[in-house]
Design a protein around this motif. Structure first.
Motif, PDB file in Angstrom:
ATOM      1  N   LEU A  68      43.844  20.314 -22.178  1.00  0.00           N
ATOM      2  CA  LEU A  68      42.429  21.161 -20.778  1.00  0.00           C
ATOM      3  C   LEU A  68      42.556  21.918 -21.511  1.00  0.00           C
ATOM      4  CD1 LEU A  68      45.921  21.311 -18.004  1.00  0.00           C
ATOM      5  CD2 LEU A  68      44.132  19.676 -18.158  1.00  0.00           C
ATOM      6  N   GLU A  69      42.654  22.843 -22.510  1.00  0.00           N
ATOM      7  CA  GLU A  69      41.438  23.448 -23.514  1.00  0.00           C
ATOM      8  C   GLU A  69      40.686  23.344 -23.866  1.00  0.00           C
ATOM      9  OE1 GLU A  69      44.809  27.651 -23.015  1.00  0.00           O
ATOM     10  OE2 GLU A  69      45.145  26.459 -25.303  1.00  0.00           O
ATOM     11  N   THR A  70      41.506  21.901 -24.647  1.00  0.00           N
ATOM     12  CA  THR A  70      40.058  21.555 -25.351  1.00  0.00           C
ATOM     13  C   THR A  70      38.806  21.408 -24.754  1.00  0.00           C
ATOM     14  OG1 THR A  70      41.664  20.621 -27.412  1.00  0.00           O
ATOM     15  CG2 THR A  70      39.390  19.180 -26.827  1.00  0.00           C
ATOM     16  N   SER A  71      39.218  20.919 -23.449  1.00  0.00           N
ATOM     17  CA  SER A  71      37.944  19.626 -23.180  1.00  0.00           C
ATOM     18  C   SER A  71      37.518  21.404 -22.262  1.00  0.00           C
ATOM     19  CB  SER A  71      39.279  19.539 -21.404  1.00  0.00           C
ATOM     20  OG  SER A  71      39.671  20.185 -20.502  1.00  0.00           O
ATOM     21  N   SER A  72      37.959  22.137 -21.719  1.00  0.00           N
ATOM     22  CA  SER A  72      37.442  23.322 -21.347  1.00  0.00           C
ATOM     23  C   SER A  72      35.917  24.119 -22.155  1.00  0.00           C
ATOM     24  CB  SER A  72      38.166  24.662 -20.716  1.00  0.00           C
ATOM     25  OG  SER A  72      37.321  25.858 -21.014  1.00  0.00           O
ATOM     26  N   ARG A  75      33.785  21.400 -22.106  1.00  0.00           N
ATOM     27  CA  ARG A  75      32.011  21.483 -21.790  1.00  0.00           C
ATOM     28  C   ARG A  75      31.863  22.581 -21.737  1.00  0.00           C
ATOM     29  NH1 ARG A  75      35.609  23.454 -17.350  1.00  0.00           N
ATOM     30  NH2 ARG A  75      34.930  25.424 -17.831  1.00  0.00           N
ATOM     31  N   SER A  76      31.796  23.994 -22.476  1.00  0.00           N
ATOM     32  CA  SER A  76      30.624  24.654 -22.626  1.00  0.00           C
ATOM     33  C   SER A  76      29.961  24.332 -23.417  1.00  0.00           C
ATOM     34  CB  SER A  76      32.046  26.040 -23.189  1.00  0.00           C
ATOM     35  OG  SER A  76      32.799  26.039 -22.083  1.00  0.00           O
ATOM     36  N   SER A 100      28.299  17.818 -20.663  1.00  0.00           N
ATOM     37  CA  SER A 100      28.940  18.525 -20.164  1.00  0.00           C
ATOM     38  C   SER A 100      30.012  18.183 -20.070  1.00  0.00           C
ATOM     39  CB  SER A 100      28.805  20.128 -18.984  1.00  0.00           C
ATOM     40  OG  SER A 100      28.617  20.038 -18.065  1.00  0.00           O
ATOM     41  N   GLN A 104      33.427  16.808 -21.774  1.00  0.00           N
ATOM     42  CA  GLN A 104      34.807  17.159 -20.883  1.00  0.00           C
ATOM     43  C   GLN A 104      35.935  16.062 -20.811  1.00  0.00           C
ATOM     44  OE1 GLN A 104      34.327  18.756 -17.192  1.00  0.00           O
ATOM     45  NE2 GLN A 104      35.915  19.940 -17.275  1.00  0.00           N
ATOM     46  N   CYS A 248      40.249  24.889 -30.460  1.00  0.00           N
ATOM     47  CA  CYS A 248      41.235  25.583 -29.586  1.00  0.00           C
ATOM     48  C   CYS A 248      42.912  25.740 -30.707  1.00  0.00           C
ATOM     49  CB  CYS A 248      41.528  24.404 -28.241  1.00  0.00           C
ATOM     50  SG  CYS A 248      40.468  24.321 -27.529  1.00  0.00           S
TER      51      CYS A 248
END
Length: 441
Positions: A68-72, A75-76, A100, A104, A248
């Protein structure tokens, strides 16, 4: 000179679906993210080790939090790269949203094929097959390499394109753009370097099994990847998925190392401040743990900016297929990242608790493969007829039923061994321990 084109690279066509559906209120790439997040394999990541073994500590990272943190971060990266390319006239206005969503979704899925016990689980599966060599010469050299060099990336591609949702009919039916961004190694096991010097970064390992070769080719052709003698050049967005993952695990591993007491505040602080570019004083009245969290957030932001700059600097090389290294090896913070890697190799990875549980995990996986390989041998003894085996081998029938092992479509040694690795690699750490208890482990 061959050159990839963004129009093809951002293909909305879906694997396994001839018709393109892209509603304004629910774009195709956002549908992909939903399909990944709501899938059972993604849910199981909540009980799979990231780097630090799963302690009785709610603040450590497991695979789902990491994903989830990697997908965030992905996205950025996508928003920033998309907006920059639109400003240059390379992509249409608003393309940042497409990038994005693609990143994501691909980042959320990037570890979906990993077995229990982290990368130690991959090593254990590989070692078991290299040691036992089941079915002798019944496998081709390329097929045997899939098992003796088991690869979570290829298992993930198998889940996304075959096993989950529309089983054997396209899997999750993700867009070709997301599958391309997901696939860091667009080649089969017979073509991957697997430890040898690779002619290009996309051939360092492998990203699909022979069973999914047609799915890999469909993705590559639909997105316009540059073909090689074996495999293809990477999709450009795969470099950003890789960067998000690197950001991450490098930065968040430090925070976990502080939480577990492997590293002190005084050791973590300068490593993170090097990514920020200046010293950052603690908030008055704050705790050391809160200070580490603040530093981590700012370090992630700095690494995102540096990764975006590196991608844009090398944009033309990437689309021409001439760029062949990780973005974090060339970005402005590469020396600070290298320092973190050195600390991880010297202090985090060799920690006694981590090594102790990796050894236990290896023994568990060996025991489970030994136990359930008997099912595949039983099928072979009965002409790959599951009903005949169940009738004549009641113990194996009970074992399959109690464990929920999926034997559909098993018809030969190759498909049988993949059913075995599908089953074991799909286990969570907790379920693997539960299944091994009757074996006295």
């Amino acid at each position: 000179m061959e050159h990839m084109e963004w129009q093809g690279l951002l293909a909305r066509s879906r694997h396994g679906e001839p018709q393109i559906v892209d509603a304004p209120e629910r774009p195709a790439f956002l549908v992909d993210l939903d399909r990944v997040i709501f899938s059972q394999p993604f849910r199981r990541l909540a009980n799979k080790t990231q780097v630090h073994p799963l302690y009785e500590n709610d603040h450590l990272h497991h695979r789902m939090i990491h994903s989830l943190e990697t997908s965030s971060v992905g996205r950025s990266l996508g928003v920033n790269v998309g907006q920059a390319l639109a400003a240059r006239g390379i992509l249409p206005e608003g393309a940042g949203h497409d990038l994005s969503y693609i990143l994501q979704a691909a980042c959320a899925a990037h570890d979906i094929g990993n077995p229990p016990f982290g990368h130690a689980g991959e090593d254990a599966i590989s070692e078991w097959f290299a040691t036992k060599r089941p079915f002798g010469e019944d496998l081709s050299d390329g097929q045997r390499r899939e098992f003796e060099h088991f690869e979570g990336n290829a298992q993930g591609f198998r889940i996304l394109t075959r096993m989950e949702m529309y089983r054997l009919e396209g899997g999750m039916r993700l867009t070709h753009a997301v599958l391309g961004a997901f696939t860091k190694y667009p080649c089969l096991a017979k073509d991957g370097a697997l430890g040898r010097d690779a002619p290009t970064i996309g051939l360092k390992k492998y990203g699909a099994f022979e069973a999914e070769a047609a799915h890999l080719a469909e993705m590559a052709e639909s997105t316009g990847l540059i073909p090689l003698e074996a495999g293809w050049r990477r999709h450009p967005l795969a470099f950003l998925v890789e960067a998000a993952d690197n950001i991450c695990y490098n930065i968040l591993d430090l925070e976990d190392a502080y939480t577990t007491g492997v590293l002190s505040h005084g050791e973590v602080r300068p490593l993170l401040e090097a990514l920020i570019g200046k010293e950052v004083a603690p908030v008055p009245g704050g705790t050391p743990a809160e200070h580490v969290g603040h530093l981590r957030a700012r370090a992630v932001h700095g690494a995102i900016r540096a990764s975006v700059a590196a991608f844009l600097d090398h944009h033309d090389e990437i689309l021409a297929g001439r760029f062949s290294t990780e973005l974090t090896d060339v970005f402005a913070l590469k020396e600070a990242f290298a320092a973190i890697s050195d600390v991880a190799n010297d202090r985090i990875f060799p920690s006694s608790r981590k090594i102790e549980l990796e050894v236990a995990g290896r023994d568990l996986i060996f025991a489970l493969l030994d136990r359930f390989h008997a099912v595949i041998e039983g099928l072979a003894d009965h002409g790959w007829d599951a009903a005949a085996m169940a009738e004549k081998k009641p113990y194996l029938r009970k074992l399959v039923t109690s464990a929920g092992m999926d034997l559909r479509d098993v018809c030969d040694p190759y498909s049988g061994l993949h059913a075995l690795t599908d089953f074991v690699s799909g286990m969570t750490d907790r379920y693997a321990v539960k299944m091994a208890r009757p074996l006295g482990l």
